[in-house]
Design a protein around this motif. Structure first.
Motif, PDB file in Angstrom:
ATOM      1  N   PHE A 113       0.807  -1.219   0.000  1.00 49.76           N
ATOM      2  CA  PHE A 113       0.000   0.000   0.000  1.00 49.76           C
ATOM      3  C   PHE A 113       0.847   1.279   0.000  1.00 49.76           C
ATOM      4  CE2 PHE A 113      -2.355  -3.340   2.198  1.00 49.76           C
ATOM      5  CZ  PHE A 113      -3.406  -3.454   1.328  1.00 49.76           C
ATOM      6  N   GLY A 114       2.170   1.114   0.061  1.00 50.53           N
ATOM      7  CA  GLY A 114       3.036   2.286   0.055  1.00 50.53           C
ATOM      8  C   GLY A 114       3.068   2.999   1.388  1.00 50.53           C
ATOM      9  N   GLN A 115       2.293   2.527   2.357  1.00 52.72           N
ATOM     10  CA  GLN A 115       2.325   3.110   3.702  1.00 52.72           C
ATOM     11  C   GLN A 115       2.014   2.003   4.704  1.00 52.72           C
ATOM     12  OE1 GLN A 115      -1.273   5.446   4.728  1.00 52.72           O
ATOM     13  NE2 GLN A 115      -1.838   5.299   2.583  1.00 52.72           N
ATOM     14  N   PRO A 116       2.569   2.097   5.903  1.00 60.27           N
ATOM     15  CA  PRO A 116       2.257   1.042   6.871  1.00 60.27           C
ATOM     16  C   PRO A 116       0.798   1.151   7.301  1.00 60.27           C
ATOM     17  CG  PRO A 116       3.598   2.751   7.888  1.00 60.27           C
ATOM     18  CD  PRO A 116       3.471   3.106   6.447  1.00 60.27           C
ATOM     19  N   LEU A 117       0.177   0.005   7.584  1.00 55.66           N
ATOM     20  CA  LEU A 117      -1.220   0.032   8.005  1.00 55.66           C
ATOM     21  C   LEU A 117      -1.342   0.283   9.504  1.00 55.66           C
ATOM     22  CD1 LEU A 117      -2.843  -2.846   5.928  1.00 55.66           C
ATOM     23  CD2 LEU A 117      -2.530  -0.455   5.366  1.00 55.66           C
ATOM     24  N   PHE A 118      -0.304  -0.100  10.248  1.00 57.11           N
ATOM     25  CA  PHE A 118      -0.311   0.109  11.701  1.00 57.11           C
ATOM     26  C   PHE A 118       1.040   0.715  12.104  1.00 57.11           C
ATOM     27  CE2 PHE A 118      -3.128  -3.489  10.939  1.00 57.11           C
ATOM     28  CZ  PHE A 118      -4.254  -3.158  11.684  1.00 57.11           C
ATOM     29  N   ILE A 119       1.047   1.535  13.131  1.00 61.75           N
ATOM     30  CA  ILE A 119       2.299   2.106  13.604  1.00 61.75           C
ATOM     31  C   ILE A 119       2.616   1.490  14.961  1.00 61.75           C
ATOM     32  CG2 ILE A 119       3.410   4.260  14.370  1.00 61.75           C
ATOM     33  CD1 ILE A 119       1.116   5.349  12.180  1.00 61.75           C
ATOM     34  N   PRO A 120       3.758   0.786  15.071  1.00 65.55           N
ATOM     35  CA  PRO A 120       4.093   0.116  16.335  1.00 65.55           C
ATOM     36  C   PRO A 120       4.372   1.139  17.429  1.00 65.55           C
ATOM     37  CG  PRO A 120       5.921  -0.047  14.779  1.00 65.55           C
ATOM     38  CD  PRO A 120       4.791   0.575  14.034  1.00 65.55           C
ATOM     39  N   ASP A 121       3.866   0.891  18.630  1.00 70.17           N
ATOM     40  CA  ASP A 121       3.925   1.881  19.708  1.00 70.17           C
ATOM     41  C   ASP A 121       4.389   1.319  21.035  1.00 70.17           C
ATOM     42  OD1 ASP A 121       2.901   4.058  18.267  1.00 70.17           O
ATOM     43  OD2 ASP A 121       0.846   3.325  18.526  1.00 70.17           O
ATOM     44  N   ALA A 122       4.902   0.085  21.075  1.00 73.82           N
ATOM     45  CA  ALA A 122       5.197  -0.525  22.372  1.00 73.82           C
ATOM     46  C   ALA A 122       6.117   0.373  23.183  1.00 73.82           C
ATOM     47  CB  ALA A 122       5.848  -1.887  22.162  1.00 73.82           C
ATOM     48  N   GLY A 123       5.783   0.511  24.454  1.00 71.62           N
ATOM     49  CA  GLY A 123       6.629   1.274  25.368  1.00 71.62           C
ATOM     50  C   GLY A 123       6.401   2.776  25.304  1.00 71.62           C
TER      51      GLY A 123
END
Lengths: 233, 289
Positions: free
Chosen positions: B271-281
């Protein structure tokens, strides 16, 4: 319309290339639904014969009840079985929920009333004099019953086909008690629903076509047995 | 006659035996998990319909040895399954309901996993003229125009967010223009597309299905549209058969570096962009800034 065409192409491709996932989904579908049908036959044949031939109080009510059971909604059966198999339910400790075994239980519950009702109807339409005749000819009750079942073999096999058709095509119970787990409890119907909700329409149609194909194969083999000339000895 | 009958019974018996054989083996693997390593993850339809779980779970199973049974339901139902002890771990996005649930005391821990955002989407023609407005403003305009709005109506995280937006806009949606599907995000998008209606979707599910929909993003980027996912571990307080060890293994893994990297890369190629942005911590308050 091109969705339908692509679905057809996809189905053929899936069948020819032997895509591992599709094969295991198809194999599981057959395994679960045939097992459920077989259990329904083993329970349903004697029960259906009893309701048709025995005379006992409340027989008509029992008959009406099994006829109603033919229309048992899979979702209701699924919900009932799910609650029974929950960890907090009466047999939750067995850990059966979301396994193929749970799906067999639910589908057998859906198919059994169909078998009972159709077997009862089939045996009741055999001429009542037939049994009297058999007994008069010196047949034991068991032999007489066997002959009667043989006489009614066309509708009896139709009962097996109706039961298989009902369970192989249902999605409500399979989804609820199976959970549609990839590689574990995903069958053709639940896979088609998932593919649809993911917008993969061709894949969904491909699963639908495979479902039709295996239903046809099973029914064809039963029909061949059904239409064979009776061998008189 | 007898032969036909024998054939039928032989067929039934053969199938049954074959079935028992396989059922016994599957029963074996199914009953083992109570002793062995199998956990139930209740999550939202968005993580399944977008394909994220298909990417993550095989890796988790390989890394940890835990088999995962995933139930993709709305966040409301996922929380209810956790409450009854029917699930071991939850991956959900309904923060207000989650906070209430944590306060009940049967939860082990709740940790931030990732976020994306909700987008207000609708037909290209945009009859209510919401393009480019803030989410609350857009909801007001849709209600005023009585333009068709398709709601999830299933107590999912997305439905909870939608209800929040209506109340922020000071509108009680009612009338034939406001329709409820009671189904997952994928199905609801489909209905909205067919009926040329507006709906609220998480960005991941929308992007994954954009190709098959006649719908455009009309309002986005507002801080009120953040979609935050947490992982929740259940404890034995919810039920005797809960596997807190499995829940902990899964929660530790999904906030760990390898899973966080997979989440960040998921969908980027397609999709040319991430679908989710990781946020742990991270601190939840800093998200979207």
């Amino acid at each position: 319309m091109d969705v339908l065409f692509n679905g057809l192409v996809d189905a053929i491709r899936l069948l020819l290339t032997g895509d591992q996932d599709s094969w295991s989904i198809t194999a599981l579908t057959l395994r679960v639904s045939l097992t459920a049908t077989a259990i329904a036959l083993l329970i349903g044949l004697p029960l259906g014969a009893t309701v048709a031939l025995a005379r006992f109080p409340g027989r008509r009510i029992a008959l009406a009840a099994v006829n109603t059971g033919m229309g048992l909604p899979p979702v209701v059966v699924g919900l009932f079985v799910t609650v029974l198999l929950w960890r907090s339910g009466p047999v939750g400790g067995l850990g059966l929920l979301y396994t193929p075994t749970a799906m067999v239980i639910a589908q057998a519950a859906i198919a059994t009333p169909i078998v009972v009702a159709l077997v009862a109807a089939a045996l009741q339409q055999v001429d009542p004099d037939f049994r009297v005749q058999m007994r008069a000819l010196g047949a034991t009750p068991i032999r007489a019953l066997a002959a009667l079942l043989g006489e009614a073999r066309l509708p009896l096999l139709a009962a097996a086909m109706a039961a298989f058709g009902a369970v192989v095509s249902e999605v409500g119970a399979a989804q609820m008690v199976g959970g549609n787990l990839a590689g574990q409890t995903r069958v053709l119907t639940t896979a088609a629903v998932l593919a649809t909700s993911r917008g993969q329409f061709s894949l969904a149609i491909a699963f639908g076509l495979i479902l039709l194909l295996i239903a046809f194969a099973v029914n064809l083999s039963l029909t061949l047995i059904q239409q064979r000339q009776p061998v008189l000895r | 006659m007898r032969r036909t009958l024998t054939v039928v019974f032989a067929w039934a018996a053969a199938v049954l035996l074959a079935g028992c054989g396989t059922a016994a083996t599957s029963g074996g693997t199914a009953s083992k998990p109570t002793v062995e390593k199998s956990l139930i993850l209740a999550t939202t339809t968005s993580t399944q319909d977008s394909g994220l779980l298909d990417e993550l779970l095989p890796v988790f199973t390989r890394d940890s040895g835990w088999q995962v049974k995933t139930l993709a339901v709305g966040s409301g139902q996922a929380i209810e399954l956790g409450r009854r002890g029917e699930a071991d771990a939850l991956l959900v996005h309904s923060p207000a309901a989650e906070t209430e649930f944590v306060a009940e005391g049967s939860v082990g821990s709740r940790r931030l996993v990732m976020h994306n955002d909700f987008v207000l989407i609708g037909p290209k023609a945009d009859p209510a003229e919401v393009q480019g407005t803030s989410s609350a403003e857009a909801m007001k305009k849709i209600a005023a125009a009585e333009a068709v709005f398709i709601s999830r109506g299933d107590e999912s995280g997305t439905h909870a967010k939608e209800k929040g937006l209506w109340s922020k806009a000071g509108v009680t949606p009612d009338g034939s223009w406001y329709q409820s599907t009671g189904q997952g995000m994928g199905e609801t998008l489909r209905v909205a597309s067919e009926k040329a209606g507006y709906t609220l979707s998480d960005r991941a599910t929308y992007l994954a299905q954009r190709g098959t929909l006649a719908l455009d993003v009309l309002s986005e980027g507002d801080p009120g549209l953040l979609n935050v996912y947490h992982v929740i571990e259940m404890t034995k307080k919810a039920g005797d058969l809960v596997r807190p060890d499995g829940a902990k293994a899964f929660a530790d893994w999904i906030v760990g570096p390898s899973a966080q990297q997979l989440i960040g890369e998921f969908g980027r190629a397609k999709f040319g962009q991430p679908l989710f942005i990781p946020d742990a911590g991270k601190d939840e308050a800093t998200l979207g800034q």
